[in-house]
Motif scaffolding. Sequence first.
Motif, PDB file in Angstrom:
ATOM      1  N   ARG A 192     -26.640 -88.922 -25.319  1.00 50.63           N
ATOM      2  CA  ARG A 192     -26.315 -89.386 -25.633  1.00 50.63           C
ATOM      3  C   ARG A 192     -25.960 -90.949 -25.789  1.00 50.63           C
ATOM      4  N   ILE A 193     -25.669 -91.626 -24.676  1.00 51.64           N
ATOM      5  CA  ILE A 193     -25.936 -92.598 -23.967  1.00 51.64           C
ATOM      6  C   ILE A 193     -27.805 -93.803 -24.228  1.00 51.64           C
ATOM      7  N   HIS A 202     -27.030 -94.426 -28.031  1.00 61.01           N
ATOM      8  CA  HIS A 202     -26.484 -95.693 -28.924  1.00 61.01           C
ATOM      9  C   HIS A 202     -27.534 -97.099 -28.329  1.00 61.01           C
ATOM     10  N   GLU A 223     -30.294 -97.326 -29.997  1.00 64.37           N
ATOM     11  CA  GLU A 223     -30.058 -97.491 -31.669  1.00 64.37           C
ATOM     12  C   GLU A 223     -29.537 -99.040 -31.729  1.00 64.37           C
ATOM     13  N   TYR A 224     -27.924 -99.450 -30.832  1.00 65.28           N
ATOM     14  CA  TYR A 224     -27.795-100.904 -30.901  1.00 65.28           C
ATOM     15  C   TYR A 224     -27.573-101.590 -30.015  1.00 65.28           C
ATOM     16  N   GLY A 238     -24.231-100.155 -24.444  1.00 64.09           N
ATOM     17  CA  GLY A 238     -23.759 -99.010 -24.968  1.00 64.09           C
ATOM     18  C   GLY A 238     -22.745 -98.706 -23.135  1.00 64.09           C
ATOM     19  N   LEU A 254     -19.093 -99.369 -27.575  1.00 64.54           N
ATOM     20  CA  LEU A 254     -20.143 -98.450 -27.880  1.00 64.54           C
ATOM     21  C   LEU A 254     -18.857 -98.082 -29.249  1.00 64.54           C
ATOM     22  N   HIS A 255     -19.206 -97.536 -30.477  1.00 63.92           N
ATOM     23  CA  HIS A 255     -19.470 -97.373 -31.801  1.00 63.92           C
ATOM     24  C   HIS A 255     -18.536 -96.440 -31.886  1.00 63.92           C
ATOM     25  N   SER A 308     -16.971 -92.753 -33.286  1.00 63.06           N
ATOM     26  CA  SER A 308     -17.876 -92.097 -33.199  1.00 63.06           C
ATOM     27  C   SER A 308     -17.045 -90.775 -34.088  1.00 63.06           C
TER      28      SER A 308
END
Length: 189
Positions: free
Chosen positions: A53-54, A57, A60-61, A64, A83-84, A86
């Motif tokens: 998942r990290i 992130h 995507e961004y 992270g 991180l955003h 969630s």
Amino acid sequence: MTPILRMESARLVLRQWRDDDLDEFAAMSADPQVMRYFPAPLTRLESAALIGRIRGHFNEYGFGLWALERSDSGAFIGMTGLLHVSFDADFAPAVEIGWRLARRHWGLGFASEAAWTCLRCAFTQLRLDQVVSFTSQTNLPSQKVMQAIGMVQDPHGGFEHPRLPPGHPLRPHVLYRIDRAHWQQTQHG
């Protein structure tokens, strides 16, 4: 945005995750002391899924939770990053700063040093206006790091973490914030 793959501070390297980080990360995330302010320690499979998942992130961004290692030895010591948020909360959308370090590296100032590096990234490279951090009301060690890096507790920002069931002892959370102007003052102050 070009991903931010590596940053350095005086004693630390914040870098991308490698497959060989899993053993140390899984051991750290299975330690009941390290995880005492989380719902439960993680299994090896859960730790591997978290690394996945990290990485997602970052894809995507462009930022992270970076793997954290000591500059002097190259030893993996944990993670620190941005991180955003969630989940739905009054303060979201937002970017949070967080950290988790292996127990043998506690008390050496590494969490604060890495977090300072992440704030510099947040405000200079990412040009964010604000960064938040939150934790269980009982997690005083993390709150001390938040204070050490110039974050201020939002007196009206306390909330019940929606991913924990009602009545769970870790559900009541505190919220800390820092904005770019305040961070800049701490740099020149």
